[in-house]
Motif scaffolding. Structure first.
Motif, PDB file in Angstrom:
ATOM      1  N   LYS A  26      42.460  27.983  35.172  1.00  0.00           N
ATOM      2  CA  LYS A  26      41.742  28.081  34.355  1.00  0.00           C
ATOM      3  C   LYS A  26      41.303  29.411  34.176  1.00  0.00           C
ATOM      4  CE  LYS A  26      36.368  26.214  33.691  1.00  0.00           C
ATOM      5  NZ  LYS A  26      35.551  25.447  35.001  1.00  0.00           N
ATOM      6  N   VAL A  27      41.128  30.244  35.195  1.00  0.00           N
ATOM      7  CA  VAL A  27      41.047  32.067  34.786  1.00  0.00           C
ATOM      8  C   VAL A  27      42.177  32.187  33.516  1.00  0.00           C
ATOM      9  CG1 VAL A  27      41.061  34.464  35.750  1.00  0.00           C
ATOM     10  CG2 VAL A  27      40.201  32.639  36.955  1.00  0.00           C
ATOM     11  N   VAL A  28      43.217  31.960  33.672  1.00  0.00           N
ATOM     12  CA  VAL A  28      44.450  32.209  32.650  1.00  0.00           C
ATOM     13  C   VAL A  28      43.573  31.714  31.104  1.00  0.00           C
ATOM     14  CG1 VAL A  28      46.651  32.193  31.745  1.00  0.00           C
ATOM     15  CG2 VAL A  28      46.328  32.625  34.113  1.00  0.00           C
ATOM     16  N   ARG A  29      43.666  30.160  31.299  1.00  0.00           N
ATOM     17  CA  ARG A  29      43.522  29.390  30.001  1.00  0.00           C
ATOM     18  C   ARG A  29      42.027  30.231  29.128  1.00  0.00           C
ATOM     19  NH1 ARG A  29      39.807  25.087  30.333  1.00  0.00           N
ATOM     20  NH2 ARG A  29      41.111  24.793  32.174  1.00  0.00           N
ATOM     21  N   LEU A  30      40.978  30.511  30.007  1.00  0.00           N
ATOM     22  CA  LEU A  30      39.971  31.104  29.228  1.00  0.00           C
ATOM     23  C   LEU A  30      39.888  32.512  29.066  1.00  0.00           C
ATOM     24  CD1 LEU A  30      36.861  30.010  32.006  1.00  0.00           C
ATOM     25  CD2 LEU A  30      37.776  28.895  29.331  1.00  0.00           C
ATOM     26  N   ALA A  31      41.301  32.864  29.805  1.00  0.00           N
ATOM     27  CA  ALA A  31      40.859  34.708  29.780  1.00  0.00           C
ATOM     28  C   ALA A  31      42.022  34.699  28.142  1.00  0.00           C
ATOM     29  CB  ALA A  31      42.471  35.195  30.283  1.00  0.00           C
ATOM     30  N   ILE A  32      43.079  33.310  27.835  1.00  0.00           N
ATOM     31  CA  ILE A  32      43.831  33.368  26.956  1.00  0.00           C
ATOM     32  C   ILE A  32      42.582  32.531  24.971  1.00  0.00           C
ATOM     33  CG2 ILE A  32      45.231  32.142  25.051  1.00  0.00           C
ATOM     34  CD1 ILE A  32      47.238  32.560  27.825  1.00  0.00           C
ATOM     35  N   VAL A  77      35.622  37.265  40.878  1.00  0.00           N
ATOM     36  CA  VAL A  77      37.140  38.156  41.811  1.00  0.00           C
ATOM     37  C   VAL A  77      37.026  38.692  43.214  1.00  0.00           C
ATOM     38  CG1 VAL A  77      38.422  40.582  41.838  1.00  0.00           C
ATOM     39  CG2 VAL A  77      36.989  40.087  39.828  1.00  0.00           C
ATOM     40  N   LEU A  78      35.423  38.674  43.855  1.00  0.00           N
ATOM     41  CA  LEU A  78      35.279  39.104  44.852  1.00  0.00           C
ATOM     42  C   LEU A  78      35.590  37.405  46.320  1.00  0.00           C
ATOM     43  CD1 LEU A  78      32.471  40.892  45.947  1.00  0.00           C
ATOM     44  CD2 LEU A  78      34.993  41.791  45.846  1.00  0.00           C
ATOM     45  N   VAL A  79      35.020  36.345  45.146  1.00  0.00           N
ATOM     46  CA  VAL A  79      35.544  34.948  45.626  1.00  0.00           C
ATOM     47  C   VAL A  79      37.449  34.350  46.111  1.00  0.00           C
ATOM     48  CG1 VAL A  79      35.377  32.505  44.811  1.00  0.00           C
ATOM     49  CG2 VAL A  79      33.686  33.866  45.081  1.00  0.00           C
ATOM     50  N   GLU A  80      37.486  35.178  44.489  1.00  0.00           N
ATOM     51  CA  GLU A  80      39.158  35.447  44.376  1.00  0.00           C
ATOM     52  C   GLU A  80      40.155  35.647  45.273  1.00  0.00           C
ATOM     53  OE1 GLU A  80      41.900  36.522  40.844  1.00  0.00           O
ATOM     54  OE2 GLU A  80      40.679  35.644  40.284  1.00  0.00           O
ATOM     55  N   ILE A  81      39.523  36.672  46.141  1.00  0.00           N
ATOM     56  CA  ILE A  81      40.193  37.627  47.368  1.00  0.00           C
ATOM     57  C   ILE A  81      40.205  36.988  48.447  1.00  0.00           C
ATOM     58  CG2 ILE A  81      40.506  40.359  47.748  1.00  0.00           C
ATOM     59  CD1 ILE A  81      39.695  40.915  45.114  1.00  0.00           C
ATOM     60  N   ALA A  82      38.930  36.512  48.922  1.00  0.00           N
ATOM     61  CA  ALA A  82      38.382  36.239  49.723  1.00  0.00           C
ATOM     62  C   ALA A  82      38.813  34.897  50.692  1.00  0.00           C
ATOM     63  CB  ALA A  82      37.257  36.099  50.024  1.00  0.00           C
ATOM     64  N   GLY A 129      42.250  41.675  30.889  1.00  0.00           N
ATOM     65  CA  GLY A 129      41.324  42.335  32.557  1.00  0.00           C
ATOM     66  C   GLY A 129      41.548  40.841  32.908  1.00  0.00           C
ATOM     67  N   ALA A 130      41.637  39.889  33.549  1.00  0.00           N
ATOM     68  CA  ALA A 130      41.815  38.246  33.642  1.00  0.00           C
ATOM     69  C   ALA A 130      43.436  38.034  33.541  1.00  0.00           C
ATOM     70  CB  ALA A 130      40.588  37.428  33.307  1.00  0.00           C
ATOM     71  N   LEU A 131      43.707  38.467  32.617  1.00  0.00           N
ATOM     72  CA  LEU A 131      44.854  38.138  32.506  1.00  0.00           C
ATOM     73  C   LEU A 131      45.488  38.389  33.432  1.00  0.00           C
ATOM     74  CD1 LEU A 131      47.050  36.142  31.025  1.00  0.00           C
ATOM     75  CD2 LEU A 131      47.078  37.958  29.135  1.00  0.00           C
ATOM     76  N   THR A 132      45.636  40.023  32.784  1.00  0.00           N
ATOM     77  CA  THR A 132      46.141  41.358  33.899  1.00  0.00           C
ATOM     78  C   THR A 132      46.236  41.113  35.533  1.00  0.00           C
ATOM     79  OG1 THR A 132      46.024  42.407  32.345  1.00  0.00           O
ATOM     80  CG2 THR A 132      46.257  43.587  34.022  1.00  0.00           C
ATOM     81  N   ARG A 133      44.889  40.505  35.985  1.00  0.00           N
ATOM     82  CA  ARG A 133      44.401  40.318  37.368  1.00  0.00           C
ATOM     83  C   ARG A 133      45.701  39.243  37.572  1.00  0.00           C
ATOM     84  NH1 ARG A 133      39.899  39.793  37.233  1.00  0.00           N
ATOM     85  NH2 ARG A 133      39.675  36.689  37.805  1.00  0.00           N
TER      86      ARG A 133
END
Length: 319
Positions: free
Chosen positions: A251-257, A108-113, A265-269
């Motif tokens: 990829k984040v969404v695919r792995l979350a689903i 998440v920190l990498v994502e935001i940065a 948590g990941a899908l919401t974010r």
């Protein structure tokens, strides 16, 4: 690129606040009116939501987030509260949560940065000061160690040039330097971290194109030398977030689903942070990669008011 649907005729802020207050007070003993909350907050942009929060607090003497906290529960509560926050405040909140729960697989920190613009990251850091009375950099440094600390502190502290100008001679020399260091497995050396944490996104893109032309591989392929190495995984995410954010978020969404039991948590974010930015591109990428529309995948994997709020934010209008 945004998937948010704001009606052409938006009611006055006072009217929105009155309707939200009614939704919480549960007229005629029906409890909270979640549909009304979605129809308002799920169809207002950041500036409108900020005004709603201000006027709601003035009118009813309570922060709207407090009211949401009291009235809503579980994943629905989280998506509505994250969505209602001003974007810099939301990033500060997510970053703080990520530092407190930090593990080497937390990206998440990498994502935001790396997916925010230089100004957006700066505003998130200012919001972090205001909310937590500490800097984001000091919390990241405190909660991480070793190579992770070296990379993450550099990334969250960065204020990159945001323009499109590129120096091709520099791109060539830094592509060569990156290739040397990666060949030596010196993944956390100062030069690798310096290039990834200070160069503009346009410059990094040019450097990585040079890298592929010169050495035949995408840099991320060369950073897969050890698939189980979590530092390499964070480096790959850094590259993806800087250069192909839509592929990273897909990829984040695919792995979350796709995982057993949705990672809400990941899908919401992703939905809450990208709906007003590039969710349309993420949706297109998802459809291209999975041959299924994202709204259908979400509808299959979630339910109730949580599902309705997610679908509203990604622009799915029920017929």
């Amino acid at each position: 690129m945004s998937t948010l649907c704001v009606p052409s005729q938006v009611p006055s802020v006072a009217e929105d606040c009155e309707q939200l207050h009614k939704a919480f007070s549960g007229s005629i003993g029906w409890g909270t009116n979640e549909g009304l909350i979605i129809s308002i907050l799920g169809h207002r942009n950041a500036a409108q939501r900020k005004l709603i929060r201000e006027v709601y607090a003035e009118t009813y003497g309570e922060d709207l987030l407090k009211s949401l906290d009291k009235e809503l529960t579980n994943d629905f509560e989280r998506v509505v509260k994250l969505w209602t926050l001003d974007p810099p405040e939301r990033d500060a909140y997510l970053a703080n949560e990520a530092t407190k729960r930090w593990t080497s697989s937390n990206q998440v920190l990498v994502e935001i940065a790396c997916t925010r613009s230089p100004k957006e990251l700066l505003h998130a850091r200012e919001a972090y000061h205001a909310r937590f009375k500490r800097s984001l950099e000091e919390d990241v440094a405190y909660h991480t160690s070793g190579d992770f600390r070296k990379l993450l502190v550099a990334l969250v502290s960065s204020y990159r040039y945001g323009g499109d100008d590129v120096n091709l001679i520099l791109a060539k020399s830094e592509a060569k330097l990156l290739h040397e260091k990666i060949s030596e497995k010196a993944y956390s050396c100062d030069d690798v971290i310096r290039i990834l944490s200070t160069r503009s996104k346009a410059q990094i893109n040019a450097t990585l194109n040079q890298y592929k032309n010169e050495f035949g591989n995408d840099i991320n392929k060369d950073l897969k030398a050890d698939p189980k190495d979590e530092f390499l995984s964070i480096l790959r995410s850094t590259v993806k977030c800087l250069v192909y954010p839509e592929k990273y978020f897909e990829k984040v969404v695919r792995l979350a689903i796709n995982r057993r039991g949705t990672d809400e948590g990941a899908l919401t974010r992703v939905v809450a942070t990208r709906a007003e930015v590039d969710m349309k591109i993420v949706k297109d990428e998802y459809q291209r990669r999975n041959s299924v529309p994202l709204d259908r995948a979400i509808a299959k994997d979630t339910n109730g008011d949580y599902e309705k709020m997610l679908l509203a934010l990604i622009g799915h209008e029920e017929a």
